[in-house]
Scaffold this active site. Structure first.
Site, PDB file in Angstrom:
ATOM      1  N   ASP A  87     -21.749   1.603  19.862  1.00 27.97           N
ATOM      2  CA  ASP A  87     -20.926   0.750  20.961  1.00 27.97           C
ATOM      3  C   ASP A  87     -20.651  -0.562  20.099  1.00 27.97           C
ATOM      4  O   ASP A  87     -21.055  -0.938  19.144  1.00 27.97           O
ATOM      5  CB  ASP A  87     -21.765   0.658  22.129  1.00 27.97           C
ATOM      6  CG  ASP A  87     -20.953   0.319  23.192  1.00 27.97           C
ATOM      7  OD1 ASP A  87     -19.880   0.426  23.273  1.00 27.97           O
ATOM      8  OD2 ASP A  87     -21.440   0.379  24.698  1.00 27.97           O
ATOM      9  N   ASN A 106     -15.792   5.407  30.741  1.00 24.69           N
ATOM     10  CA  ASN A 106     -15.756   4.559  29.518  1.00 24.69           C
ATOM     11  C   ASN A 106     -14.519   3.932  29.151  1.00 24.69           C
ATOM     12  O   ASN A 106     -14.567   2.819  28.837  1.00 24.69           O
ATOM     13  CB  ASN A 106     -16.053   5.485  28.132  1.00 24.69           C
ATOM     14  CG  ASN A 106     -16.385   4.860  26.878  1.00 24.69           C
ATOM     15  OD1 ASN A 106     -17.141   3.726  26.951  1.00 24.69           O
ATOM     16  ND2 ASN A 106     -16.013   5.465  25.874  1.00 24.69           N
ATOM     17  N   ASP A 124     -29.100   6.900  21.423  1.00 24.79           N
ATOM     18  CA  ASP A 124     -28.062   7.553  21.386  1.00 24.79           C
ATOM     19  C   ASP A 124     -27.669   8.587  20.157  1.00 24.79           C
ATOM     20  O   ASP A 124     -26.808   7.916  19.369  1.00 24.79           O
ATOM     21  CB  ASP A 124     -26.599   6.620  21.564  1.00 24.79           C
ATOM     22  CG  ASP A 124     -25.573   7.106  21.943  1.00 24.79           C
ATOM     23  OD1 ASP A 124     -25.414   8.407  21.835  1.00 24.79           O
ATOM     24  OD2 ASP A 124     -24.550   6.633  22.431  1.00 24.79           O
ATOM     25  N   GLY A 129     -14.039   6.059  18.017  1.00 27.51           N
ATOM     26  CA  GLY A 129     -14.274   6.905  16.721  1.00 27.51           C
ATOM     27  C   GLY A 129     -15.096   6.414  15.695  1.00 27.51           C
ATOM     28  O   GLY A 129     -15.592   7.428  15.154  1.00 27.51           O
ATOM     29  N   ASN A 130     -15.468   5.149  15.855  1.00 27.03           N
ATOM     30  CA  ASN A 130     -16.574   4.743  14.801  1.00 27.03           C
ATOM     31  C   ASN A 130     -18.097   5.352  15.464  1.00 27.03           C
ATOM     32  O   ASN A 130     -19.115   5.281  14.808  1.00 27.03           O
ATOM     33  CB  ASN A 130     -16.838   3.340  14.688  1.00 27.03           C
ATOM     34  CG  ASN A 130     -16.136   2.866  13.488  1.00 27.03           C
ATOM     35  OD1 ASN A 130     -15.235   1.880  13.801  1.00 27.03           O
ATOM     36  ND2 ASN A 130     -16.506   3.261  12.393  1.00 27.03           N
ATOM     37  N   SER A 131     -18.043   5.813  16.786  1.00 26.63           N
ATOM     38  CA  SER A 131     -19.326   6.243  17.090  1.00 26.63           C
ATOM     39  C   SER A 131     -19.996   7.337  16.400  1.00 26.63           C
ATOM     40  O   SER A 131     -19.436   8.213  15.925  1.00 26.63           O
ATOM     41  CB  SER A 131     -19.198   6.978  18.595  1.00 26.63           C
ATOM     42  OG  SER A 131     -18.688   6.182  19.514  1.00 26.63           O
ATOM     43  N   HIS A 171     -23.641  10.610  22.852  1.00 25.25           N
ATOM     44  CA  HIS A 171     -22.709  10.892  23.606  1.00 25.25           C
ATOM     45  C   HIS A 171     -21.602  11.473  22.634  1.00 25.25           C
ATOM     46  O   HIS A 171     -20.434  11.908  23.159  1.00 25.25           O
ATOM     47  CB  HIS A 171     -22.136   9.523  24.095  1.00 25.25           C
ATOM     48  CG  HIS A 171     -21.364   8.441  22.899  1.00 25.25           C
ATOM     49  ND1 HIS A 171     -22.235   7.531  22.282  1.00 25.25           N
ATOM     50  CD2 HIS A 171     -20.041   8.330  22.588  1.00 25.25           C
ATOM     51  CE1 HIS A 171     -21.433   6.936  21.447  1.00 25.25           C
ATOM     52  NE2 HIS A 171     -20.019   7.304  21.634  1.00 25.25           N
ATOM     53  N   ASN A 190     -22.859   0.237  29.465  1.00 25.59           N
ATOM     54  CA  ASN A 190     -22.034   0.730  28.475  1.00 25.59           C
ATOM     55  C   ASN A 190     -21.381  -0.856  27.997  1.00 25.59           C
ATOM     56  O   ASN A 190     -21.121  -1.527  28.846  1.00 25.59           O
ATOM     57  CB  ASN A 190     -21.081   1.616  29.055  1.00 25.59           C
ATOM     58  CG  ASN A 190     -20.028   2.130  28.101  1.00 25.59           C
ATOM     59  OD1 ASN A 190     -20.150   1.990  26.990  1.00 25.59           O
ATOM     60  ND2 ASN A 190     -19.111   2.549  28.707  1.00 25.59           N
TER      61      ASN A 190
END
Lengths: 723, 723
Positions: free
Chosen positions: B676, B329, B223, B657-659, B87, B214
């Site tokens: 997530d 999201n 992901d 942002g940690n994704s 994503h 989600n």
């Protein structure tokens, strides 16, 4: 944030999915079949009773504490005290409730016997004896008979057997067909007609979670109530009277306050209503692709009508509560069945099984000769039946969804049947049925809401008019008189308005008077609802004939099909549920509904608090909240969770009718009441799902905690025998 | 029915809710604060690295493998190969997809370097150094300054520091304010502008479960995607060119194929975007009672517009996919925050905390003098700010929700700012920002859908007209010219049609030309969108002034508030997330969301199959199904579940942002990617929830299984260092 962090060992115990036993816990065993069960292995699992201590044909055993009461109840005191589900006693409490004196909302407690109030419309059936009469029944049929002839011969012999058994005795009998007609069993009951309400908790406890949580786990419902059975001073069955005395059962159940743990053996006894586990793929096909879609459509439409009406007026709302609950419950179950059919691919599996069965039979000429014709003939029968299915469906749902029409049809049929000798009448229209019919005609008044009834009738008349050509219902066609669109709507309105305005079927005195009339006198009344019943009669009679013929064929074929399966699978076979008493073994057991999700076998009071929204159906009564905050838990805490236990999961195999069934530990003590199944079990009626099916039980410790610590019902508490 | 019955010991391991560590895993620690962490206890939990092996100010440590790429990625080969979330790379894959060549749907793989395609609009920031510059920044402020003056002084010094640091070097700098302005830290990055797509799985794997799953657990999403960073042959940062060569990072992460178990220590590094954990109750009040309700309303309306447009045409659908995903999201997160605020009673808790803090301060005259004024002054500031909140809200959302308007405002502001000396310009409008602005102006073309943009503008103009008296936006009032009802609707239609018909802001060549123009030339064009931007300018400028003054006040008060809390609670304090790199410790851990429900810490491939409906977002690609049925699992089975692991839960503290953040075992090996948080963690941005918050990780073994066994991407597999 209320959830306590559990000690490690506790988590262990809560999630144990003991492999042992699950697969083997399928089966709703008739009491006379107890010897077929593997008692040795049940004893290893924790059963401490001998078969005779559960049920002895001579009359002993704890099974005799279990009674039929619409669903199931059990005696828990020597003075006729019965424990059952709140939702089983619901109709009784609702009929006694008014807007001003709302027992349904607030709960009801009779601190003394004198304060107990009638459970209107409730009868308790105590089992007296169970007797195999297969020989006598099957003596009257022979291979050469046609299906309708076959049906009639069996029906007539059944009635004779019942008449003989009831003659001169204060008993009610029922002849039950087992394994599709392989076996016929005579059940003799003592029918108690004076049943009273002792205690019902507030609806917010007894129905906590309502329709949202129905069929769901985790569950937090206090689904229990207490009733009492009364008889005449001489011990005979009697209507309500001040002079009546409590009934003294031969057996009643002691209660365990020790609780259960994951893996513990438990047994259940009750009156499961209906399963179809030996159904052919042709029948499953009909259910999947016709019956359930149609049923869901009608129930959804009915629910909308009922809820609309209920929203309009508080008094109507109370009168409709029971019906809304029932429609909701049937609807949710229907959704579940639909989903289960899909999820477990029931139709494909059945077809696969039948293919393998056919291969097995084909391999052996003797078997082919004996059984080879069964499946093809069942297929033909179902094809034949499908020709009138739209009409049949609407016709029967119309009658049973509409109180006025149902009563009118029944009254007229009684008058017609009474012209025959008793033994020649349709079952349900014999002298022995007269009292219960009168009770029904009387009690129906309480929840009669003509405005809603009227809407329902209109709905079904439209549905009737929409039937395909060749399946029209003549009586309805005559009413519409060929009109279409707006004109038809107008015609419908006029017709139905007149019907309800002029009929006397809605008045209880008139109904009872009509019940006593001869057919001639009844027809002379020119009551429009009776006239509608007369107009529909030819079609209803034809439908019944078709059903009888089908049933006759079934009683010829089903035993063969079941025998063929038994030969192929070499398994011990139990009969489908049919409202007779059954025994189940099981154990307390968690389950995993899907990847990475595990459900504990027990819920606790903190879960009740966690679900609270302050809005129906998630309102926690102030008394319960107070005790929770005070932590005044007495000895009722579960030693593993450190919480007040609320509900349990067990692997017992149950279905509708099992509601209120006592769940009993290995020592024969009551540990809870069955009140629901999980969503994964909903399609069990057609194909049992051993890994995921669970019964949902109200833990008896929650019952004790509520009546002791929360509501301080000392009299009730003292009457129980608590180990 | 696919779920395997697990051995007893397995169940044990899956549900372990180890008490140790959870509470302590809160915190997004800047790398320079690693020494504040209890390394001794982390080592007991399984960490085997010294702090310097994670991050050394001199440039060593695995942290340098972690890059900013919108969200987070990390190097996994010496040749610039980056792993991140599907994503995160979504926009890149989408921009390269067409209806005919649908990489988004089918996945993309470049078997050789030459086949890699540009990740348009993507930049990779590699951290070079981190330096505390608090002294220099705070030198320029003094107690006597007004809030706006204070803001400007800090801003100017920030720009000077950045200019000095960037001058003559191929780097990008950012000055980050920590703990509300207690500390200022200069981050220096190498910006890589040529980023290419190496591999993206089909959307049905990378986004399996879509918006339905989600924020949810159990999760089954693959992901991940692979990108590659390229630089000029001389190693400098460069735009895409055939001549570019792979970037060679100093550090890259090895991969563990051994997997993790419940309780295992894991660390995470990434670029969390924004948290507000030290917010005052006045701000929380604004969020709960104003911001989130407004935000949800606008996002719901936008989503409806986007989905309508997407449903109309396939090509538009593809161009809108990324935007719809993002709005969805943000909306789901907003719902979660709203629910979290309610469920965890965040506002009441904050108020309670401030009451206790005030009591603590009041008890000590010295503390009262130093900190007593802070909360009252924050209250006053928020009151002041609330006077224009409706207008401010619509004005900023209007600009950023509308591509044409956003570009017009930006272009005109660039022209205006360029008239000033570089150092005097607004941040974002200095020469150093020129390249990225041009990239944005260019890349925006790919997903520009004027029809949708037009609808959005109309929507916001209506919203503007509905503003309360006293908060009207003059430029919008001028357009409506006092018209009401139908007439206003007509006026709106005409105005907007003309706007989009006559403007050249929608043409990429024109935009780039406009970007080079002087203000005078730009204004002479009489482009209607530029004119709208000019008309709105006074209001936008005022809004910005208000924000700056507020921010100046915040930078004065927030450090005091945080210091007061630190004094009171005696805790080590970490700064709120602000897009700079952070370190998290944690462990692999299950959780129990409610009574009687337990979630395992791991999901498996059977769960992917179980969720399959055949309909988006639950379609399983045929290749994956085939391998599943063949049981061709290689060495990727989890030894506890006996399944291909898919996703994991850990207690790492993350946010947007940690994704893509690497999740790393105690030895420093990659074991998964954060993608997530669970629903229970959504309101963590304001109040951390230690018992229930979990990060959701894609297990690296699922990645390896897919690229090895399912898609046979041998080149990619060989490039990785697998332990």
């Amino acid at each position: 944030m209320l959830r306590k962090r559990l000690p490690f060992v506790a988590i262990l115990c809560l999630v144990v999915l003991s492999g042992a036993g699950t697969e083997a816990d399928e089966g709703m065993w008739p009491l006379y079949d107890l010897h077929k069960l593997p008692f040795d292995s049940l004893k290893v699992r924790g059963l401490m009773l001998e078969p005779e201590q559960i049920y002895s044909p001579e009359g002993g055993g704890i099974a005799f504490a279990v009674v039929s009461i619409g669903a199931t109840g059990s005696f828990v005191s020597p003075n006729g005290l019965i424990i059952t589900n709140h939702h089983v006693a619901f109709g009784a409490v609702q009929k006694q409730s008014t807007v001003e004196r709302n027992y349904l909302r607030d709960g009801f407690y009779a601190a003394s016997r004198g304060e107990e109030i009638p459970a209107i419309g409730y009868n308790v059936y105590v089992t007296l004896s169970i007797k195999d009469v297969t020989g006598r029944v099957l003596d009257v049929v022979d291979e050469g008979m046609g299906d309708l002839e076959r049906y009639r011969a069996i029906e007539r012999m059944s009635k004779e057997i019942i008449r003989e058994a009831e003659e001169g005795r204060d008993v009610k009998c029922r002849l039950a067909k087992m394994l599709g007609g392989t076996q016929y069993v005579l059940y003799t009951y003592f029918k108690i007609r004076d049943v009273r309400i002792v205690y019902a908790p507030p609806r917010s406890i007894g129905e906590y979670g309502g329709d949202i949580d129905n069929w769901m786990w985790p569950r937090h419902t206090g689904d229990f109530s207490f009733l009492r059975a009364y008889v005449a001073p001489d011990g005979s069955s009697a209507e309500f009277s001040e002079d009546n005395v409590p009934y003294h059962p031969n057996v009643y159940l002691p209660i365990s306050s020790a609780g259960v743990r994951g893996g513990d053996f438990v047994m259940m006894m009750g009156f499961p209503g209906h399963t179809d586990r030996y159904a052919s793929s042709y029948y499953i096909d009909y259910l999947v692709n016709y019956y359930y879609p149609q049923r869901i459509r009608i129930l959804e439409d009915r629910l909308a009508m009922l809820e609309d009406a209920s929203a309009r007026e508080a008094s109507v709302s109370l009168r409709l509560a029971s019906r809304i609950g029932s429609v909701n419950n049937r609807l949710k179950k229907s959704y579940g069945v639909r989903e289960g059919f899909k999820r477990y691919d029931v139709l494909r599996k059945k077809r696969g099984e039948e293919r393998l069965l056919t291969e097995f039979l084909t391999a052996d000429p003797v078997l082919t000769r004996e059984f080879g014709f069964v499946l093809p003939e069942l297929e033909r029968l179902h094809q034949e039946k499908s020709r009138t299915r739209d009409k049949d469906f609407i016709l029967s749902w119309m009658q049973y969804s509409n109180d006025f029409l149902d009563m009118a049809v029944t009254l007229h049929k009684w008058a017609a049947e009474r012209e025959k000798d008793d033994i020649d009448r349709e079952p349900g229209y014999q002298d022995r049925d007269s009292i219960s019919t009168k009770e029904w005609l009387k009690d129906a008044q309480i929840n009669l809401v003509p405005a809603v009834d009227k809407e329902t009738l209109k709905y079904f008349m439209w549905r009737g008019w929409e039937l395909p050509a060749g399946q029209k219902i003549q009586a309805l066609e005559d009413i519409s008189a060929g009109k279409r669109g707006k004109k038809r709507e107008k015609r419908l309105s006029e017709f139905v308005e007149k019907l309800y305005k002029q009929t006397r079927v809605g008045e209880v005195e008139w109904r009872l008077r009509m019940f006593r009339m001869t057919r001639k006198d009844l027809e002379k009344l020119n009551d429009p609802f009776i006239e509608l019943a007369i107009a529909l009669k030819p079609e209803i009679d034809e439908l019944e004939e078709r059903d009888k013929e089908f049933s006759g064929a079934q009683s010829r074929l089903a035993p063969k099909l079941i025998a063929a399966y038994a030969k192929w699978k070499q398994e011990k076979i139990y009969p489908d549920a049919n409202g007779t008493m059954r025994f189940n073994h099981g154990s307390v057991e968690a389950f995993s509904p899907r990847d990475a999700v595990r459900y504990d076998y027990i819920t606790g009071l903190s879960g009740v608090m966690e679900k609270e929204t302050g809005k129906d159906p998630f309102i926690v009564p102030a008394e319960l909240k107070w005790v929770y905050e005070q932590k005044d838990f007495g000895n009722y805490l579960d030693p593993i969770t450190g919480e007040i236990p609320v509900n349990l999961l067990t692997t017992n195999d149950g279905t509708g009718g099992n509601s209120g069934s006592p769940v009993i530990n290995g020592k024969g003590e009551l540990i809870g009441l069955d009140f629901d199944g999980n969503y994964e079990s909903v399609s069990d009626d057609y194909l049992y799902n051993p890994e995921l099916s669970r019964s949902i039980i109200v833990d008896i410790r929650y019952v004790l905690f509520l009546i002791d610590k929360v509501y301080h019902l000392d009299g009730l508490l003292q009457e129980l025998t608590i180990h």
